[in-house]
Design an enzyme around this catalytic site. Structure first.
Site, mmCIF file in Angstrom:
data_model
loop_
_atom_site.group_PDB
_atom_site.id
_atom_site.type_symbol
_atom_site.label_atom_id
_atom_site.label_comp_id
_atom_site.label_asym_id
_atom_site.label_seq_id
_atom_site.Cartn_x
_atom_site.Cartn_y
_atom_site.Cartn_z
ATOM 1 N N SER A 1 -10.319 -0.672 6.476
ATOM 2 C CA SER A 1 -9.639 -0.479 5.191
ATOM 3 C C SER A 1 -8.887 -1.700 4.673
ATOM 4 O O SER A 1 -8.383 -1.681 3.554
ATOM 5 C CB SER A 1 -8.665 0.699 5.278
ATOM 6 N N LYS B 1 0.852 -1.204 0.000
ATOM 7 C CA LYS B 1 0.000 0.000 0.000
ATOM 8 C C LYS B 1 0.878 1.241 0.000
ATOM 9 O O LYS B 1 1.896 1.284 0.699
ATOM 10 C CB LYS B 1 -0.926 -0.023 1.219
ATOM 11 N N SER C 1 -9.941 1.645 2.320
ATOM 12 C CA SER C 1 -9.031 2.430 1.517
ATOM 13 C C SER C 1 -7.939 1.610 0.835
ATOM 14 O O SER C 1 -7.339 2.088 -0.115
ATOM 15 C CB SER C 1 -8.365 3.498 2.383
#
Lengths: 504, 103
Positions: A180, A81, A156
């Protein structure tokens, strides 16, 4: 052997490299080829790092040739990420604010995956600074759900989940502040674990909500997620993160244990919640039956203060985000507005033009909530609600080992379908309270929904026992596996499977 | 009482985020919606409940010995490498007071 690398789990890749069936370079090249063939349609990555990946792979092949012992995930391609620092890559948080930010050090979680032999193939897309549930707030581009590219992948950590679901990588790292990891894992049909708060170091991960954030892995199987957890926590607590807890255990040791006689909590109010779609409810009820069939006992539990969870989260999260994002002043790093007459103007315009709309909204909300007079009213009340929610979970876990609930009230929605930010916040119904209490949670695919034909998933949220959590996740995976092949209910999304990525 | 555009301008000023165009109107509407959504939490301001500020209750700040650790500090060029403006060994900023510009 001319198999596509996307048919292999991380465990199989590492074993195949160790056995000499293929080299780390061949696997890495296959992952890069798959990304090249699939990325136009899925757009999971913000940066692909072929040179870094191939250099890492070559070191592994050299070590093997020299007879050195290989680490447990040697040669396994990994997506990271883009809020995690890795030297040799940018860390943008999907924000124009950090569009040109080159990582100056490597996050502990990333370093530990590299130490375990993982090959970093790129940085995955996300909602800007992790503010969102759809990855639509990325400043650079949206990510598409591999099961239906007209739809969002969740967020997310949407890029991480989509990269795994599209078969571009077998493993990815994400972070979870209010769901997320678990929600995009659910919407993309992959396994995603948010470990107990403090289990995984956050050193080098750009902070959002410091009392809520936790790093965790995505994989297509529970075993792969367990292997990643071994890599993330095996070296013990990280002295560079004051919240890091020593919890080194072997996550594979009890993975296939029977759940016979263990207790699974069901929260009736959650199964009747407004917004829960019938197909998700039916799937979770099916999951409960499956666990019962394996000998688990279902018990009803109650979390009486859960009605305050979303409100408490949207006090605590924005307040902590405002504090954390105050560092982006355009001076030491980040976007800097040119030609400003004074520092005050430079800061205000750098932040106005560096941050996107949702990042500004959350910070303004946080600024308001921390302002004089308002702070006492909301912030203290939210922290008291946290006390009660945490006590609710502790009481529930007196009666059960894990709690079964949906990961998301619905399957993936279409791009642009939810445009009202406060409506988007309500989609976090099932995930948020676990962050507030600091517990762990995992999302496990249960197959495709009866109506939408999109992935549905269940989340089992336990009390500070992530190993037990994965044991139940494995039981669910086993229960929904293909009877003939033993493959999990969902593997690589069919429109992407086999495209690029042939192993030579 | 609903937040006014004057209130929101003050909040934005405090947050060091300049609002431009129709942003002031949009943010005022958003903040009022968001604050309405937070109302359930007000019921929890209970006198007999202690607040929990952090999931790890006995967390204390970590202090180490004040000594130089080899390899921990960033080299100067690396520390400056992401800055928008630098001069010699320093980050460069405009005047802190007034409209003085660069000096």
């Amino acid at each position: 052997m001319a198999a596509n690398f996307d048919t292999l789990t991380a465990a199989q890749i590492a074993a195949g490299i160790a056995a000499g069936d293929f080299t780390a370079r061949e696997v890495t090249q296959a992952s890069l080829d798959a990304i090249a063939a699939r990325e136009d349609a899925v757009q999971a990555f913000l940066q692909v790092s072929p040179e870094l990946a191939l250099a890492t792979a070559d070191r592994i092949d050299t070590d093997r040739a020299a007879g050195k012992p290989l680490p447990p995930l040697a040669g396994v391609p990994l997506a990271i990420k883009d809020n995690m620092n890795l030297v040799g890559t940018r860390t943008t948080c999907a924000s124009r604010m950090l569009g040109n930010y080159e990582s100056v050090y490597t996050a502990t979680c990333v370093q530990r995956m590299l130490d375990a032999g993982c090959v970093p193939v790129g940085k995955a897309n996300m909602d800007e600074f992790a503010f969102g549930s759809s990855t639509e707030s990325s400043a650079f581009h949206p990510t598409n759900n591999p099961w239906d590219t007209d739809r969002i992948p969740g967020g997310s950590s949407g890029g991480s989940a989509a990269a795994v679901a599209a078969g571009e990588v077998p493993l990815a790292l994400g972070s979870d502040t209010g769901g997320s990891i678990r929600q995009p894992a659910a919407l993309c049909g992959v396994v995603g674990l948010k470990p107990t708060y403090g289990a995984v170091s956050r050193y080098g991960v750009v902070a959002f909500g410091s009392s809520l954030d936790q790093v965790g892995p995505f994989g297509r199987t529970v075993e792969d997620v367990a292997l990643a957890m071994n890599a993330l926590v095996g070296a013990g607590r990280d002295p560079y993160d004051g919240t890091s807890q020593d919890c080194a255990v072997d996550f594979c040791e009890h993975l296939n244990d029977s759940i016979e006689g263990r207790r699974v909590g069901i929260i009736p109010a959650f199964m009747e919640a407004e917004g829960l779609t019938p197909e998700v409810r039916a799937a979770v009820e099916g999951a409960a039956k499956q666990l019962e069939a394996q000998g688990a006992q279902l018990v009803e539990v109650d979390l009486p203060h859960l009605d305050a969870a979303i409100a408490a989260y949207y006090v605590i999260g924005p307040a902590e985000a405002f504090s954390n994002l105050a560092r982006f002043d355009g001076i030491r790093y980040g976007y800097q507005e040119p030609d400003c007459p004074n520092l005050d103007t430079q800061s205000s315009l750098s932040r106005a033009h560096g941050f996107g709309a949702e990042a500004k909204r959350r910070q303004l909300l946080g600024a308001y909530l921390l302002s004089s007079g308002v702070y006492d009213k909301y912030y203290y009340a939210a922290q008291k609600a946290r006390t009660l929610i945490t006590a609710d979970y502790a009481a529930a876990y007196e009666k059960c080992d894990v709690i079964l609930m949906p990961s998301s009230p619905r399957t993936a929605w279409k791009h642009g379908e939810i445009s009202d930010p406060t409506q988007m916040y309500l989609s976090d119904l099932y995930t948020i309270s676990i962050n507030i209490a600091g517990n762990g949670g995992v999302s496990v695919p249960l197959g495709l929904g009866a109506e939408s034909h999109l992935p549905v998933a269940a989340l089992v949220g336990p009390a500070f026992k992530d190993r037990t959590l994965l044991m139940f996740a494995r039981a669910l995976e086993r229960g929904f596996a293909d009877a003939a092949t033993g493959a999990p209910a969902l593997t690589v999304a069919p429109d992407f499977a086999g495209k690029g990525g042939e192993l030579a | 009482m609903a937040l006014t555009q004057t209130d929101v301008r003050g909040i934005a000023d405090y947050a060091r985020i300049a609002l431009e165009g129709d942003e002031l109107e949009q943010m005022t509407a958003y903040l009022n919606d968001a604050v309405d959504m937070l109302a359930p939490v007000l019921d929890y301001d209970l006198p007999d409940v202690e607040p929990t500020f952090h999931p790890i209750g006995d967390l204390a700040n970590v202090m180490r010995e004040d000594e130089e650790l080899a390899g921990r500090g960033l080299p100067l060029d690396v520390a400056l490498s992401n800055a928008g403006s630098v001069r010699d060994r320093s980050f460069r900023v405009p005047s802190i007071l007034g409209e003085g510009g660069d000096r």
